[in-house]
Design a protein around this motif. Sequence first.
Motif, PDB file in Angstrom:
ATOM      1  N   GLU A 210       0.873  -1.170   0.000  1.00 57.37           N
ATOM      2  CA  GLU A 210       0.000   0.000   0.000  1.00 57.37           C
ATOM      3  C   GLU A 210       0.907   1.215   0.000  1.00 57.37           C
ATOM      4  OE1 GLU A 210      -3.989  -1.569   2.302  1.00 57.37           O
ATOM      5  OE2 GLU A 210      -2.606  -0.283   3.411  1.00 57.37           O
TER       6      GLU A 210
ATOM      7  N   GLN B 227      -3.875   6.336  -2.983  1.00 58.30           N
ATOM      8  CA  GLN B 227      -3.090   5.289  -2.350  1.00 58.30           C
ATOM      9  C   GLN B 227      -3.610   3.928  -2.777  1.00 58.30           C
ATOM     10  OE1 GLN B 227      -3.217   5.467   1.928  1.00 58.30           O
ATOM     11  NE2 GLN B 227      -2.421   3.402   2.166  1.00 58.30           N
ATOM     12  N   THR B 228      -2.706   3.014  -3.096  1.00 56.06           N
ATOM     13  CA  THR B 228      -3.109   1.644  -3.401  1.00 56.06           C
ATOM     14  C   THR B 228      -3.633   0.987  -2.126  1.00 56.06           C
ATOM     15  OG1 THR B 228      -0.880   0.801  -2.989  1.00 56.06           O
ATOM     16  CG2 THR B 228      -1.418   1.389  -5.269  1.00 56.06           C
ATOM     17  N   ARG B 229      -4.436  -0.051  -2.294  1.00 53.15           N
ATOM     18  CA  ARG B 229      -5.019  -0.771  -1.153  1.00 53.15           C
ATOM     19  C   ARG B 229      -4.799  -2.269  -1.317  1.00 53.15           C
ATOM     20  NH1 ARG B 229      -5.499   2.864   2.571  1.00 53.15           N
ATOM     21  NH2 ARG B 229      -6.792   4.601   1.985  1.00 53.15           N
ATOM     22  N   CYS B 230      -4.489  -2.917  -0.205  1.00 54.48           N
ATOM     23  CA  CYS B 230      -4.338  -4.367  -0.189  1.00 54.48           C
ATOM     24  C   CYS B 230      -5.400  -4.964   0.722  1.00 54.48           C
ATOM     25  CB  CYS B 230      -2.969  -4.770   0.351  1.00 54.48           C
ATOM     26  SG  CYS B 230      -1.581  -4.266  -0.684  1.00 54.48           S
TER      27      CYS B 230
ATOM     28  N   THR C 257      -5.679  -3.095  -5.080  1.00 58.23           N
ATOM     29  CA  THR C 257      -6.482  -2.142  -5.852  1.00 58.23           C
ATOM     30  C   THR C 257      -5.607  -0.942  -6.180  1.00 58.23           C
ATOM     31  OG1 THR C 257      -8.488  -2.833  -4.722  1.00 58.23           O
ATOM     32  CG2 THR C 257      -8.582  -0.744  -5.903  1.00 58.23           C
TER      33      THR C 257
END
Length: 156
Positions: free
Chosen positions: A98, A113-116, A128
Amino acid sequence: MHVTNQMAFVGRRSMLLCISVFLFLSATDGNAKEVQLQPGESFREGDLTVTCRDDAAPASGTDAGLIRLKECQYWDDFKKTCLFEKTTFVYKNLRCVEECRHWDSFNNVCLYQTRCVFHPEQGSFVLTDCAEFDDFSNKCLKHNEKLIGGSGRKRR
């Protein structure tokens, strides 16, 4: 008696894992150091923070064996503070990060921000990310999901 021995084993395993992860990360910069952490303790040096989780408590099944490593992605040299921390999730041989993908350097904020999401029953992550970011509105217009582990196929 069996449960007590199992919890002691998990506690020792947790401690060894914390020390091993820290030694591995320290060795990568050429200045290996040894720091022993008790469960719940943290160590910070520069933009690296290592936290030893207490896995001696019975695992709920939701994140058993999952390791979270945090490090500073955006650092303020003037204030000597971390503006944004990225998180790396490690489960067995899988990694999901993330992190900030769209940073506003004028306001010092993360716009996307990416999400895990960890799925322990499959031993996989869903990452994501933003496939299409609008710089004018500072919003993600189209998301992309990637399965890490499992079959490795992408989901939309």
